[in-house]
Motif scaffolding. Structure first.
Motif, PDB file in Angstrom:
ATOM      1  N   LEU A 161       0.831  -1.203   0.000  1.00 46.75           N
ATOM      2  CA  LEU A 161       0.000   0.000   0.000  1.00 46.75           C
ATOM      3  C   LEU A 161       0.867   1.255   0.000  1.00 46.75           C
ATOM      4  O   LEU A 161       0.506   2.274  -0.585  1.00 46.75           O
ATOM      5  N   PHE A 162       2.049   1.138   0.611  1.00 47.06           N
ATOM      6  CA  PHE A 162       2.988   2.264   0.604  1.00 47.06           C
ATOM      7  C   PHE A 162       3.354   2.631  -0.835  1.00 47.06           C
ATOM      8  O   PHE A 162       3.438   3.806  -1.193  1.00 47.06           O
ATOM      9  N   ILE A 163       3.552   1.594  -1.669  1.00 43.40           N
ATOM     10  CA  ILE A 163       3.902   1.860  -3.067  1.00 43.40           C
ATOM     11  C   ILE A 163       2.747   2.548  -3.786  1.00 43.40           C
ATOM     12  O   ILE A 163       2.940   3.497  -4.550  1.00 43.40           O
ATOM     13  N   VAL A 164       1.523   2.078  -3.528  1.00 43.48           N
ATOM     14  CA  VAL A 164       0.364   2.731  -4.142  1.00 43.48           C
ATOM     15  C   VAL A 164       0.297   4.192  -3.687  1.00 43.48           C
ATOM     16  O   VAL A 164       0.098   5.111  -4.488  1.00 43.48           O
ATOM     17  N   ALA A 165       0.517   4.391  -2.384  1.00 42.70           N
ATOM     18  CA  ALA A 165       0.489   5.752  -1.858  1.00 42.70           C
ATOM     19  C   ALA A 165       1.575   6.604  -2.509  1.00 42.70           C
ATOM     20  O   ALA A 165       1.366   7.772  -2.843  1.00 42.70           O
ATOM     21  N   LEU A 166       2.739   5.975  -2.718  1.00 41.19           N
ATOM     22  CA  LEU A 166       3.857   6.668  -3.351  1.00 41.19           C
ATOM     23  C   LEU A 166       3.461   7.146  -4.741  1.00 41.19           C
ATOM     24  O   LEU A 166       3.709   8.291  -5.126  1.00 41.19           O
ATOM     25  N   LEU A 167       2.810   6.248  -5.488  1.00 41.15           N
ATOM     26  CA  LEU A 167       2.409   6.601  -6.845  1.00 41.15           C
ATOM     27  C   LEU A 167       1.373   7.717  -6.825  1.00 41.15           C
ATOM     28  O   LEU A 167       1.489   8.703  -7.562  1.00 41.15           O
ATOM     29  N   VAL A 168       0.379   7.551  -5.944  1.00 43.32           N
ATOM     30  CA  VAL A 168      -0.670   8.562  -5.868  1.00 43.32           C
ATOM     31  C   VAL A 168      -0.048   9.904  -5.480  1.00 43.32           C
ATOM     32  O   VAL A 168      -0.338  10.943  -6.089  1.00 43.32           O
ATOM     33  N   GLY A 169       0.864   9.858  -4.497  1.00 45.60           N
ATOM     34  CA  GLY A 169       1.519  11.086  -4.068  1.00 45.60           C
ATOM     35  C   GLY A 169       2.332  11.712  -5.182  1.00 45.60           C
ATOM     36  O   GLY A 169       2.275  12.919  -5.428  1.00 45.60           O
ATOM     37  N   LEU A 170       3.069  10.863  -5.903  1.00 49.68           N
ATOM     38  CA  LEU A 170       3.937  11.332  -6.982  1.00 49.68           C
ATOM     39  C   LEU A 170       3.123  12.003  -8.084  1.00 49.68           C
ATOM     40  O   LEU A 170       3.381  13.150  -8.472  1.00 49.68           O
ATOM     41  N   LEU A 171       2.084  11.271  -8.550  1.00 48.66           N
ATOM     42  CA  LEU A 171       1.254  11.824  -9.616  1.00 48.66           C
ATOM     43  C   LEU A 171       0.525  13.066  -9.123  1.00 48.66           C
ATOM     44  O   LEU A 171       0.459  14.085  -9.815  1.00 48.66           O
ATOM     45  N   LEU A 200      11.050  -3.593  -0.906  1.00 43.88           N
ATOM     46  CA  LEU A 200       9.747  -3.022  -1.243  1.00 43.88           C
ATOM     47  C   LEU A 200       9.123  -3.754  -2.424  1.00 43.88           C
ATOM     48  O   LEU A 200       7.940  -4.106  -2.408  1.00 43.88           O
ATOM     49  N   SER A 201       9.946  -4.003  -3.445  1.00 42.14           N
ATOM     50  CA  SER A 201       9.435  -4.681  -4.637  1.00 42.14           C
ATOM     51  C   SER A 201       8.987  -6.088  -4.293  1.00 42.14           C
ATOM     52  O   SER A 201       7.955  -6.558  -4.781  1.00 42.14           O
ATOM     53  N   LEU A 202       9.764  -6.769  -3.443  1.00 43.26           N
ATOM     54  CA  LEU A 202       9.395  -8.135  -3.073  1.00 43.26           C
ATOM     55  C   LEU A 202       8.035  -8.125  -2.382  1.00 43.26           C
ATOM     56  O   LEU A 202       7.174  -8.957  -2.679  1.00 43.26           O
ATOM     57  N   CYS A 203       7.843  -7.164  -1.475  1.00 45.65           N
ATOM     58  CA  CYS A 203       6.550  -7.062  -0.796  1.00 45.65           C
ATOM     59  C   CYS A 203       5.426  -6.835  -1.809  1.00 45.65           C
ATOM     60  O   CYS A 203       4.381  -7.483  -1.751  1.00 45.65           O
ATOM     61  N   ALA A 204       5.674  -5.905  -2.737  1.00 48.93           N
ATOM     62  CA  ALA A 204       4.635  -5.611  -3.725  1.00 48.93           C
ATOM     63  C   ALA A 204       4.324  -6.847  -4.564  1.00 48.93           C
ATOM     64  O   ALA A 204       3.158  -7.165  -4.810  1.00 48.93           O
ATOM     65  N   ALA A 205       5.378  -7.561  -4.979  1.00 50.15           N
ATOM     66  CA  ALA A 205       5.166  -8.732  -5.822  1.00 50.15           C
ATOM     67  C   ALA A 205       4.442  -9.828  -5.043  1.00 50.15           C
ATOM     68  O   ALA A 205       3.536 -10.486  -5.571  1.00 50.15           O
ATOM     69  N   LEU A 206       4.818 -10.032  -3.777  1.00 49.72           N
ATOM     70  CA  LEU A 206       4.142 -11.038  -2.954  1.00 49.72           C
ATOM     71  C   LEU A 206       2.678 -10.645  -2.742  1.00 49.72           C
ATOM     72  O   LEU A 206       1.784 -11.489  -2.791  1.00 49.72           O
ATOM     73  N   PHE A 207       2.458  -9.362  -2.516  1.00 49.93           N
ATOM     74  CA  PHE A 207       1.099  -8.871  -2.325  1.00 49.93           C
ATOM     75  C   PHE A 207       0.239  -9.187  -3.545  1.00 49.93           C
ATOM     76  O   PHE A 207      -0.881  -9.668  -3.431  1.00 49.93           O
ATOM     77  N   MET A 208       0.829  -8.963  -4.730  1.00 46.88           N
ATOM     78  CA  MET A 208       0.072  -9.175  -5.966  1.00 46.88           C
ATOM     79  C   MET A 208      -0.202 -10.639  -6.237  1.00 46.88           C
ATOM     80  O   MET A 208      -1.220 -10.981  -6.817  1.00 46.88           O
ATOM     81  N   THR A 209       0.746 -11.517  -5.863  1.00 49.24           N
ATOM     82  CA  THR A 209       0.591 -12.906  -6.285  1.00 49.24           C
ATOM     83  C   THR A 209       0.135 -13.829  -5.155  1.00 49.24           C
ATOM     84  O   THR A 209      -0.593 -14.777  -5.402  1.00 49.24           O
ATOM     85  N   GLU A 210       0.564 -13.553  -3.912  1.00 52.91           N
ATOM     86  CA  GLU A 210       0.295 -14.514  -2.845  1.00 52.91           C
ATOM     87  C   GLU A 210      -0.849 -14.092  -1.943  1.00 52.91           C
ATOM     88  O   GLU A 210      -1.548 -14.928  -1.393  1.00 52.91           O
ATOM     89  N   ILE A 211      -1.002 -12.798  -1.721  1.00 47.99           N
ATOM     90  CA  ILE A 211      -1.960 -12.395  -0.685  1.00 47.99           C
ATOM     91  C   ILE A 211      -3.322 -12.053  -1.259  1.00 47.99           C
ATOM     92  O   ILE A 211      -4.320 -12.671  -0.898  1.00 47.99           O
TER      93      ILE A 211
END
Lengths: 298, 310
Positions: free
Chosen positions: A19-29, B108-119
């Protein structure tokens, strides 16, 4: 019980960072648009930039970016599609095919600045094209080709094998099968891939610093003779694109409102790249629907 | 009757020969056209390597700068008296930002990838995947602009100093390489050999146990491939880094000090030097270093892929 607690903590951590990454994207855009959109106006999009005074626009840069994109696509599409077709249809597994695959892989991982330098040495100096739109387009073509080859190969491989076999059964030549059966079937994903690649070309700057140049001569938008020095469509004139302009304004801009110009130009660039993405998706979906007669697509 | 039949036969024979000829030509246009395209690709790469290498080697072969001075010298003063061409500060800078960016972005990327595929495979695909794709579409100069207007002032407020430097550079780069690493990792995770995940769950393992003891060890080479490709991108990125790193030709003593990378020095100085001068050639040598690093990254990826196949 301990395993379950660890599991819960891990799940929480993973979700948190996702969710941090999503927030990062939303914040960035959000930041780019909030900072820049207010500065976009018709005047900003069409007027010429100012070096010292406030109130400069990005008109010529915007035009250069679009024109350069078109030139690049004219160069890359025939070569990229051709090489992709070779990889998908003619290449037989073996040493040579492996080598070509390696070439494409290496070419796609070259830093764009190295491609820019190569352009400077070979195209600008040796071929004597000078800092020009054409040099820039050729450098961008090198930058873009591996991507194009890969998407073309994938698009052709995704066409059902039966289509090709049906063509062979009719006694058609391989090239006839490729151009009149496989190409129409692969065209939608080819076009989607090309639009996505176009988005990337649009934002590229490092390869252009030393090929298309960092300046634009004063343009006369009433003169459409491609041989005149001030004509906007003269391919041999230097051209600063939007992305290069953002870099230049940020690193050496001395106009009092250079920060605002950078913000406005960044917002325009991001909006255009987003538009390329959305168009590619929309196009893919429409064509998919038409081809498969599917009501909706997940 | 017979002569007519013979004529018809001849006619048909002629037509089929015409067909064959057309076939033959069609076959060869296709083959030649596509082959020429491929040969063009090979020619491009050969000439890139040749031109960059011939310029880059000139520093040592023509201008007599020693390899030792270039790679280990810490003093860069191309216009000073005596001139010196130590590129170590830039090489260090490049490696520092690349490694740090990978260290930030990979987990961070690993978390994102796991989130997308495993969770949450479904909504993960619907929300996170487009977000990642959009993130990868944002041009690098825009990242540089955001770095300059957000990250640099932030660092200046928090840590003091100028804000520009290695830390700003690697923060910008880590966001830039995040989508690259995530999408490769997510691809790897979703192509996990059938049954492994299910068998682990069937044994009563929790999701985290499955991820940590089955999925990650099995896919480690593929996950590392993502990280290497991200690092390759970070190593070659020029403009975004140049905007925020400060471009001082010294080896920085802390993360907050101004520094340079190979790419940022090339970007800034190439336009101001005369072709053929020692200074110019030294910049080409740096480009050659970038080129060689690309080969090393590709080699590493290939080795990892081979490992992954077994």
């Amino acid at each position: 019980m301990k395993a379950k607690t660890t599991d819960k903590i891990a799940t929480f951590v993973i979700c948190f960072f996702a969710l941090f990454i999503v927030a990062l994207l939303v914040g960035l855009l959000g930041f780019i648009l909030a900072r820049g959109v207010s500065h976009i106006s018709f005047d900003f999009l069409t007027s010429a930039p100012q070096t010292l005074r406030a109130g400069g626009g990005i008109g010529p840069q915007l035009f250069n970016s679009v024109f350069l994109l078109i030139l690049t696509l004219i160069i890359t599409i025939p070569i990229g599609w051709g090489a992709g077709i070779y990889m998908a249809q003619y290449a037989k597994p073996g040493k040579i095919t492996d080598f070509i695959r390696l070439v494409v892989e290496v070419l796609s991982s070259f830093p764009s600045i190295v491609i820019g330098l190569f352009g400077l040495l070979l195209i600008v100096n040796t071929f004597n094209f000078g800092f020009s739109l054409l040099s820039g387009a050729l450098a961008l073509a090198v930058f873009n080709l591996p991507l194009m080859v890969r998407t073309t190969e994938q698009a052709f491989r995704a066409v059902p094998k039966e289509q090709k076999e049906a063509g062979l059964a009719l006694g058609l030549s391989k090239w006839k099968i490729i151009t009149s059966i496989l190409l129409p079937a692969a065209l939608p994903s080819l076009i989607t891939g090309t639009i996505l690649a176009a988005g990337r070309i649009f934002g590229e700057a490092a390869a252009l610093l030393f090929t298309a140049g960092m300046s634009t001569p004063p343009l006369d938008f009433t003169d459409w003779n491609p041989l005149h020095a001030r004509s906007p469509i003269n391919p041999m004139r230097p051209a600063e694109t939007l992305a290069v302009h953002i870099w230049k304004v940020n690193s050496e801009g001395i106009a009092p409102d250079s920060k605002d110009i950078a913000a406005g130009a960044s917002a325009v660039l991001v909006l255009l790249v987003l538009a390329f993405n959305l168009i590619a998706r929309w196009f893919g979906r429409v064509v998919y629907r038409r081809l498969t007669a599917a009501k909706r697509m997940d | 009757m017979e002569p007519i039949e013979g004529k018809a036969y001849m006619e048909q024979n002629k037509r089929s020969r015409g067909m064959k000829e057309r076939h033959y030509w069609e076959e060869w246009t296709g083959r030649i056209y596509t082959s020429v395209c491929v040969v063009f690709l090979v020619a491009v790469i050969v000439s890139i390597v040749y031109f960059v290498a011939s310029k880059g080697v000139a520093t040592f072969a023509v201008n007599g700068v020693s390899l030792q001075e270039f790679f280990f010298g810490t003093k860069w003063s191309p216009d000073g008296e005596p001139k010196s061409f130590g590129a170590l500060p830039f090489i260090t800078g490049s490696f520092a930002v690349t490694v740090l960016a990978a260290l930030i972005a990979s987990p961070l990327s690993l978390c994102a990838a796991l989130f997308m595929t495993e969770i949450v495979p479904k909504s993960g695909k619907r929300i996170l995947q487009p977000a990642i794709e959009l993130l990868s579409g944002i041009p690098s100069v825009v990242y540089g602009f955001v770095g300059l207007t957000v990250i640099v002032p932030l660092l200046r407020d928090v840590f003091g100093g100028q804000g520009i430097g290695i830390l700003a550079g690697c923060l910008v780069l880590s966001v830039m390489i995040l989508p690259t690493i995530t999408s490769i990792m997510a691809d790897a995770l979703s192509s996990l050999p059938g049954g492994l995940r299910e068998s682990s769950y069937a044994l009563g393992a929790t999701r985290w146990q499955t991820i940590a003891r089955v999925i990650i060890p099995t896919l480690l080479p593929a996950l590392l491939t993502g990280i290497i490709l991200g690092m390759a991108r970070a190593f070659g990125e020029a403009l975004a880094v140049q905007m925020v790193i400060g471009n001082a030709p010294h080896i920085p003593q802390s993360l907050l000090e101004s520094a340079s990378t190979l790419t940022s020095v090339i970007t800034l100085s190439m336009g101001n030097t005369a072709m053929g001068s020692v200074h110019n050639n030294a910049l080409w040598s740096m480009a050659l270093v970038l080129l060689l690093m690309t080969f090393i990254f590709v080699l590493l990826v290939r080795l990892l892929e081979r490992r992954n196949r077994i």
